[in-house]
Design a protein around this motif. Structure first.
Motif, PDB file in Angstrom:
ATOM      1  N   ASP A  87      82.762  12.481  51.892  1.00  0.00           N
ATOM      2  CA  ASP A  87      84.118  11.816  51.888  1.00  0.00           C
ATOM      3  C   ASP A  87      84.318  11.732  50.494  1.00  0.00           C
ATOM      4  OD1 ASP A  87      81.558   9.969  50.716  1.00  0.00           O
ATOM      5  OD2 ASP A  87      82.851   8.414  50.460  1.00  0.00           O
ATOM      6  N   ALA A  88      83.897  12.124  49.174  1.00  0.00           N
ATOM      7  CA  ALA A  88      84.776  12.005  48.302  1.00  0.00           C
ATOM      8  C   ALA A  88      85.139  13.807  48.149  1.00  0.00           C
ATOM      9  CB  ALA A  88      83.774  12.476  46.589  1.00  0.00           C
ATOM     10  N   TYR A  89      85.104  14.633  49.128  1.00  0.00           N
ATOM     11  CA  TYR A  89      85.887  15.649  49.409  1.00  0.00           C
ATOM     12  C   TYR A  89      87.289  15.673  49.985  1.00  0.00           C
ATOM     13  CZ  TYR A  89      82.538  18.786  46.867  1.00  0.00           C
ATOM     14  OH  TYR A  89      81.342  19.221  46.364  1.00  0.00           O
ATOM     15  N   VAL A  90      86.801  14.648  51.080  1.00  0.00           N
ATOM     16  CA  VAL A  90      87.753  14.691  52.008  1.00  0.00           C
ATOM     17  C   VAL A  90      88.594  13.574  51.421  1.00  0.00           C
ATOM     18  CG1 VAL A  90      88.408  13.390  54.087  1.00  0.00           C
ATOM     19  CG2 VAL A  90      86.309  14.157  54.019  1.00  0.00           C
ATOM     20  N   ALA A  91      88.599  12.384  50.482  1.00  0.00           N
ATOM     21  CA  ALA A  91      89.824  11.882  49.586  1.00  0.00           C
ATOM     22  C   ALA A  91      90.508  12.753  48.934  1.00  0.00           C
ATOM     23  CB  ALA A  91      89.098  10.744  48.808  1.00  0.00           C
ATOM     24  N   ARG A  92      89.656  13.670  48.226  1.00  0.00           N
ATOM     25  CA  ARG A  92      90.482  14.484  47.196  1.00  0.00           C
ATOM     26  C   ARG A  92      91.504  15.160  48.059  1.00  0.00           C
ATOM     27  NH1 ARG A  92      88.428  19.010  42.817  1.00  0.00           N
ATOM     28  NH2 ARG A  92      90.444  19.826  42.841  1.00  0.00           N
ATOM     29  N   ALA A  93      90.533  16.270  49.096  1.00  0.00           N
ATOM     30  CA  ALA A  93      91.988  16.935  49.790  1.00  0.00           C
ATOM     31  C   ALA A  93      92.789  16.186  50.792  1.00  0.00           C
ATOM     32  CB  ALA A  93      90.480  17.719  51.199  1.00  0.00           C
ATOM     33  N   LEU A  94      92.758  14.872  50.994  1.00  0.00           N
ATOM     34  CA  LEU A  94      94.203  13.953  51.565  1.00  0.00           C
ATOM     35  C   LEU A  94      95.063  14.202  50.588  1.00  0.00           C
ATOM     36  CD1 LEU A  94      92.048  12.115  53.902  1.00  0.00           C
ATOM     37  CD2 LEU A  94      93.695  14.360  54.595  1.00  0.00           C
ATOM     38  N   GLY A  95      94.136  14.152  49.260  1.00  0.00           N
ATOM     39  CA  GLY A  95      95.559  12.920  47.687  1.00  0.00           C
ATOM     40  C   GLY A  95      95.637  14.619  48.109  1.00  0.00           C
ATOM     41  N   GLY A  96      95.282  15.535  48.133  1.00  0.00           N
ATOM     42  CA  GLY A  96      96.343  16.766  47.814  1.00  0.00           C
ATOM     43  C   GLY A  96      97.440  17.265  48.275  1.00  0.00           C
ATOM     44  N   GLY A  97      96.958  16.668  49.758  1.00  0.00           N
ATOM     45  CA  GLY A  97      98.376  17.612  50.296  1.00  0.00           C
ATOM     46  C   GLY A  97      98.152  17.695  52.017  1.00  0.00           C
ATOM     47  N   ALA A  98      96.235  18.091  52.252  1.00  0.00           N
ATOM     48  CA  ALA A  98      95.589  18.721  53.214  1.00  0.00           C
ATOM     49  C   ALA A  98      96.220  17.490  54.273  1.00  0.00           C
ATOM     50  CB  ALA A  98      93.989  19.139  53.003  1.00  0.00           C
ATOM     51  N   THR A  99      96.474  18.245  55.737  1.00  0.00           N
ATOM     52  CA  THR A  99      96.502  17.573  56.895  1.00  0.00           C
ATOM     53  C   THR A  99      95.230  17.921  57.796  1.00  0.00           C
ATOM     54  OG1 THR A  99      97.917  18.404  57.576  1.00  0.00           O
ATOM     55  CG2 THR A  99      98.802  17.040  56.468  1.00  0.00           C
ATOM     56  N   GLY A 100      94.243  18.335  57.057  1.00  0.00           N
ATOM     57  CA  GLY A 100      93.416  18.980  58.467  1.00  0.00           C
ATOM     58  C   GLY A 100      91.981  18.948  57.119  1.00  0.00           C
ATOM     59  N   PHE A 101      90.532  18.576  57.956  1.00  0.00           N
ATOM     60  CA  PHE A 101      89.664  19.210  56.897  1.00  0.00           C
ATOM     61  C   PHE A 101      88.551  19.330  58.378  1.00  0.00           C
ATOM     62  CE2 PHE A 101      87.871  18.242  53.302  1.00  0.00           C
ATOM     63  CZ  PHE A 101      86.571  18.189  53.519  1.00  0.00           C
ATOM     64  N   LEU A 102      88.306  20.571  58.608  1.00  0.00           N
ATOM     65  CA  LEU A 102      87.080  20.735  59.601  1.00  0.00           C
ATOM     66  C   LEU A 102      86.024  21.498  59.153  1.00  0.00           C
ATOM     67  CD1 LEU A 102      90.553  23.288  60.695  1.00  0.00           C
ATOM     68  CD2 LEU A 102      89.575  21.652  61.735  1.00  0.00           C
TER      69      LEU A 102
END
Length: 222
Positions: A87-102
């Protein structure tokens, strides 16, 4: 045609992902990168609709490449591709502007659906990742589930139906086909749902949908 940049430092992984995307008639891989720095340069050069970035790459990891790509070309949507579901990766990815996590190990349809969703201006969180994020909430899970159900009770039956499909990762166009609505009507429903749930984007709405139990099990096809 959805134009995609694919970035992964493993050539075999790139070949596999490219083959999956090639099965979709509306998706075209226009460039490939073997490291994060090259990925950012190719985003600037090709301005693709979607940048599909591996989370771990040399020179610049996918999370940093996401942030730089979004600053350089804001109109390019970013989806993170990974074998890691922390979940830490998910949080940082979404915070960086990603809108998908696959997940690389996910169903091939999830990859295609995720690319379509983010290209359509929506968001896509792999169901396994969404489940992991919710499970990692630990003791707060039941309380959050109850809160989510209370929040969604304020929605109409149709809005809850739309929210469940958002949580399943469907784009507005796919939801419109599923519910036999015009796409503009779906966009209006989604906008109203975000306002009424007081969330900022579709990813946050998708998490509420999972917490409230509105998402059906298994991949959702159009």
């Amino acid at each position: 045609m959805i134009r995609v940049l694919l970035a992964d430092d493993e050539a075999m992984i790139r070949a596999g992902v490219r083959a999956i995307l090639a099965a979709a008639p509306d998706i075209e891989v226009v460039a490939e990168a073997g490291d994060g720095r090259e990925a950012v340069e190719l985003v600037r050069a090709h301005r693709p609709d979607v940048a599909l970035l591996d989370i771990r790459m040399p020179k610049l990891d996918g999370l940093a490449a996401c942030e730089e790509s979004r600053r350089a070309v804001p109109e390019t949507a970013v989806a993170i591709l990974t074998t890691f579901s922390e979940d830490a990766y998910v949080a940082r990815a979404l915070g960086g502007g990603a809108t998908g996590f696959l997940l690389k190990s996910g169903d091939p349809y999830e990859l295609i659906a995720g690319v379509r969703a983010v290209a359509d201006g929506g968001a896509f969180l792999s169901p396994r990742i969404a489940r992991h994020v919710i499970d990692e909430l630990g003791g707060e899970r039941l309380a959050r589930g109850a809160s989510a159900r209370t929040r969604t009770e304020a929605l109409t039956a149709r809005e809850r139906e739309v929210l469940g499909l958002v949580g399943a990762g469907l784009s507005n166009a796919e939801i419109a086909r599923r519910l036999h609505l015009v796409e503009g009507t779906v966009k209006a429903y989604v906008s109203a749902i975000l306002d009424r749930l007081e969330v900022r984007n579709r990813v946050q709405a998708a998490i509420v949908a999972h917490e409230a139990g509105l998402v059906e099990a298994g991949p959702q096809g159009p």
